[in-house]
Design a protein around this motif. Structure first.
Motif, PDB file in Angstrom:
ATOM      1  N   PRO A   1       4.280  -9.008  -8.525  1.00 35.43           N
ATOM      2  CA  PRO A   1       3.765  -8.811  -9.889  1.00 35.43           C
ATOM      3  C   PRO A   1       2.239  -8.759  -9.974  1.00 35.43           C
ATOM      4  N   PHE A   2       1.553  -9.223  -8.953  1.00 37.92           N
ATOM      5  CA  PHE A   2       0.091  -9.300  -9.008  1.00 37.92           C
ATOM      6  C   PHE A   2      -0.595  -8.144  -8.278  1.00 37.92           C
ATOM      7  N   LYS A   3       0.189  -7.202  -7.744  1.00 37.43           N
ATOM      8  CA  LYS A   3      -0.384  -6.082  -7.007  1.00 37.43           C
ATOM      9  C   LYS A   3      -0.897  -5.010  -7.967  1.00 37.43           C
ATOM     10  N   ARG A   4      -1.957  -4.326  -7.553  1.00 36.58           N
ATOM     11  CA  ARG A   4      -2.536  -3.219  -8.313  1.00 36.58           C
ATOM     12  C   ARG A   4      -2.618  -1.997  -7.396  1.00 36.58           C
ATOM     13  N   PRO A   5      -1.515  -1.263  -7.257  1.00 30.59           N
ATOM     14  CA  PRO A   5      -1.482  -0.170  -6.278  1.00 30.59           C
ATOM     15  C   PRO A   5      -2.411   0.969  -6.637  1.00 30.59           C
ATOM     16  N   ALA A   6      -3.048   1.521  -5.608  1.00 31.30           N
ATOM     17  CA  ALA A   6      -3.903   2.695  -5.758  1.00 31.30           C
ATOM     18  C   ALA A   6      -4.113   3.283  -4.374  1.00 31.30           C
ATOM     19  N   ALA A   7      -4.247   4.601  -4.309  1.00 29.08           N
ATOM     20  CA  ALA A   7      -4.379   5.267  -3.013  1.00 29.08           C
ATOM     21  C   ALA A   7      -5.674   4.908  -2.301  1.00 29.08           C
ATOM     22  N   ASP A   8      -6.708   4.480  -3.063  1.00 33.31           N
ATOM     23  CA  ASP A   8      -7.984   4.135  -2.444  1.00 33.31           C
ATOM     24  C   ASP A   8      -8.161   2.625  -2.270  1.00 33.31           C
ATOM     25  N   ALA A   9      -7.068   1.864  -2.415  1.00 29.85           N
ATOM     26  CA  ALA A   9      -7.148   0.407  -2.270  1.00 29.85           C
ATOM     27  C   ALA A   9      -7.304   0.019  -0.805  1.00 29.85           C
TER      28      ALA A   9
ATOM     29  N   VAL B   1       3.197  -2.623  15.477  1.00 28.56           N
ATOM     30  CA  VAL B   1       3.350  -2.076  14.131  1.00 28.56           C
ATOM     31  C   VAL B   1       2.010  -2.182  13.411  1.00 28.56           C
ATOM     32  N   TRP B   2       1.639  -1.127  12.694  1.00 25.04           N
ATOM     33  CA  TRP B   2       0.430  -1.173  11.886  1.00 25.04           C
ATOM     34  C   TRP B   2       0.560  -0.213  10.719  1.00 25.04           C
ATOM     35  N   ILE B   3      -0.287  -0.400   9.717  1.00 26.85           N
ATOM     36  CA  ILE B   3      -0.324   0.475   8.551  1.00 26.85           C
ATOM     37  C   ILE B   3      -1.360   1.557   8.812  1.00 26.85           C
ATOM     38  N   GLN B   4      -0.906   2.792   8.793  1.00 24.17           N
ATOM     39  CA  GLN B   4      -1.797   3.911   9.105  1.00 24.17           C
ATOM     40  C   GLN B   4      -2.715   4.258   7.941  1.00 24.17           C
ATOM     41  N   GLY B   5      -2.210   4.104   6.714  1.00 22.44           N
ATOM     42  CA  GLY B   5      -3.048   4.414   5.566  1.00 22.44           C
ATOM     43  C   GLY B   5      -2.251   4.584   4.300  1.00 22.44           C
ATOM     44  N   LEU B   6      -2.968   4.842   3.206  1.00 27.48           N
ATOM     45  CA  LEU B   6      -2.383   5.097   1.897  1.00 27.48           C
ATOM     46  C   LEU B   6      -2.713   6.524   1.477  1.00 27.48           C
TER      47      LEU B   6
ATOM     48  N   ARG C   1       2.454  12.168  -6.507  1.00 25.72           N
ATOM     49  CA  ARG C   1       2.539  12.461  -7.939  1.00 25.72           C
ATOM     50  C   ARG C   1       3.291  11.391  -8.712  1.00 25.72           C
ATOM     51  N   ARG C   2       4.019  10.528  -7.999  1.00 25.54           N
ATOM     52  CA  ARG C   2       4.723   9.426  -8.665  1.00 25.54           C
ATOM     53  C   ARG C   2       4.085   8.071  -8.381  1.00 25.54           C
ATOM     54  N   GLY C   3       2.968   8.040  -7.662  1.00 23.47           N
ATOM     55  CA  GLY C   3       2.342   6.757  -7.362  1.00 23.47           C
ATOM     56  C   GLY C   3       1.502   6.804  -6.113  1.00 23.47           C
ATOM     57  N   THR C   4       1.752   5.866  -5.216  1.00 21.67           N
ATOM     58  CA  THR C   4       1.013   5.775  -3.959  1.00 21.67           C
ATOM     59  C   THR C   4       1.985   5.556  -2.818  1.00 21.67           C
ATOM     60  N   GLU C   5       1.767   6.268  -1.702  1.00 24.39           N
ATOM     61  CA  GLU C   5       2.588   6.100  -0.510  1.00 24.39           C
ATOM     62  C   GLU C   5       1.786   5.425   0.595  1.00 24.39           C
ATOM     63  N   ALA C   6       2.453   4.517   1.297  1.00 27.93           N
ATOM     64  CA  ALA C   6       1.887   3.886   2.485  1.00 27.93           C
ATOM     65  C   ALA C   6       2.602   4.428   3.714  1.00 27.93           C
ATOM     66  N   ALA C   7       1.842   4.688   4.772  1.00 27.00           N
ATOM     67  CA  ALA C   7       2.413   5.132   6.042  1.00 27.00           C
ATOM     68  C   ALA C   7       2.345   3.980   7.034  1.00 27.00           C
ATOM     69  N   VAL C   8       3.493   3.653   7.628  1.00 25.95           N
ATOM     70  CA  VAL C   8       3.604   2.546   8.572  1.00 25.95           C
ATOM     71  C   VAL C   8       4.067   3.104   9.914  1.00 25.95           C
ATOM     72  N   VAL C   9       3.353   2.751  10.968  1.00 20.95           N
ATOM     73  CA  VAL C   9       3.654   3.241  12.310  1.00 20.95           C
ATOM     74  C   VAL C   9       4.255   2.123  13.150  1.00 20.95           C
ATOM     75  N   THR C  10       5.321   2.442  13.881  1.00 24.01           N
ATOM     76  CA  THR C  10       5.952   1.518  14.827  1.00 24.01           C
ATOM     77  C   THR C  10       5.957   2.190  16.193  1.00 24.01           C
TER      78      THR C  10
END
Length: 287
Positions: free
Chosen positions: A25-33, A120-125, A129-138
């Protein structure tokens, strides 16, 4: 630059899912976060063959094979991904996060009795058009060689800039499915989510029971996306060295009936009797 953190064991999924729910509930998603710049590494990994057999049974792979199913390293890496995505420094809420696609590159067979290093790491955001996507690499290595790598995208829905393509985070177009010949019809029992959750450790409440699914806006429990991908790939088959791409289109309600279709070019799809497209994918030999 990623900072490496070496683990001595895979983290337990239950507390991570609870932590992610509390922080959501406390997250503020954005592609540049800002997002975690940590690479989690688990060396000396060996597969639990009992859990592997349970996974093979629920997904339709033959049991007792000498090599891992092509999707199984995702299960091994999922607890590490959840550790990253459930933390305070991950900007997308874990509750409501939707797995939208996975691309897998496997360079050869993965012996079930082998010893591996998992990372495992997060490649980026990226904006969607419906929000923000995160890419996760394994990534799975053995003897210093990269044997298997996946890139998963996860969508957090929120108001976003209009005009963005729905696949803004994808490096290449994914197959559309088309009117593929139907090769099989599968009747899915209501306990598929519970069985897959027990085998994989992913006990997200939307997959387990109608009552818990309704808390998150689903009239019935829905199948795990990675179960639908694995079930299709078990039917399709995968060369030892291959590229696999899957896009998750619409949830699969449980219980239910789905039609599996494929053609000779490596494409496959999963549809409802109504025609709703649940999943599209393709398998190609690694060049």
């Amino acid at each position: 630059m990623l900072s490496a953190v070496t683990l001595t064991a895979a983290p337990a999924l239950g507390p991570l899912l609870a932590r992610g729910a509390l922080h959501s509930p406390f997250k503020r998603p954005a592609a540049d976060a800002a997002f975690p710049r940590t690479r989690l590494v688990l060396p000396g990994l060996r597969v639990d063959l009992v859990r592997l057999a349970a996974y093979e049974r629920v997904c339709g792979f033959p049991t007792g094979e000498p090599d891992l199913p092509v999707t199984y390293p995702h299960v091994l890496g999922f607890p590490l991904a959840m550790r990253l995505m459930s933390g305070r420094d991950f900007p997308l809420p874990l509750l409501g996060l939707v797995h939208t696609s996975i691309e897998i590159v496997r360079t050869g067979a993965l012996p079930a009795g082998g010893e591996y290093e998992l990372a495992v790491w997060i490649q980026g955001l990226a904006p969607h058009r419906r929000g923000t996507e995160a890419a996760v690499v394994t990534a799975l290595r053995s003897g210093g060689s990269l044997l298997w790598e996946s890139r998963s995208t996860y969508l957090a829905r929120h108001p976003a800039r209009p005009g963005l393509p729905s696949d803004a985070a994808h490096p290449a177009p994914l197959p559309e499915g088309g009117a593929l010949p139907v090769l099989a019809e599968w009747r899915l029992a209501g306990d598929v989510g519970r069985r897959y959750g027990a085998a994989s450790g992913d006990r997200n409440p939307i997959h387990l029971h109608p009552l818990t699914a309704r808390l998150f806006g689903f009239p019935r429990a829905i199948a795990h996306g990675m179960w639908t991908a694995a079930r299709c790939l078990a039917a399709h088959g995968t060369p030892d060295a291959a590229v696999v791409r899957v896009r998750f289109r619409a949830p699969v309600p449980l219980p239910g009936t789905v039609a599996y279709g494929a053609d000779g070019t490596g494409r496959f799809a999963l549809r409802a009797p109504s025609g709703t497209l649940h999943l599209t994918g393709e398998v190609q030999p690694l060049p």
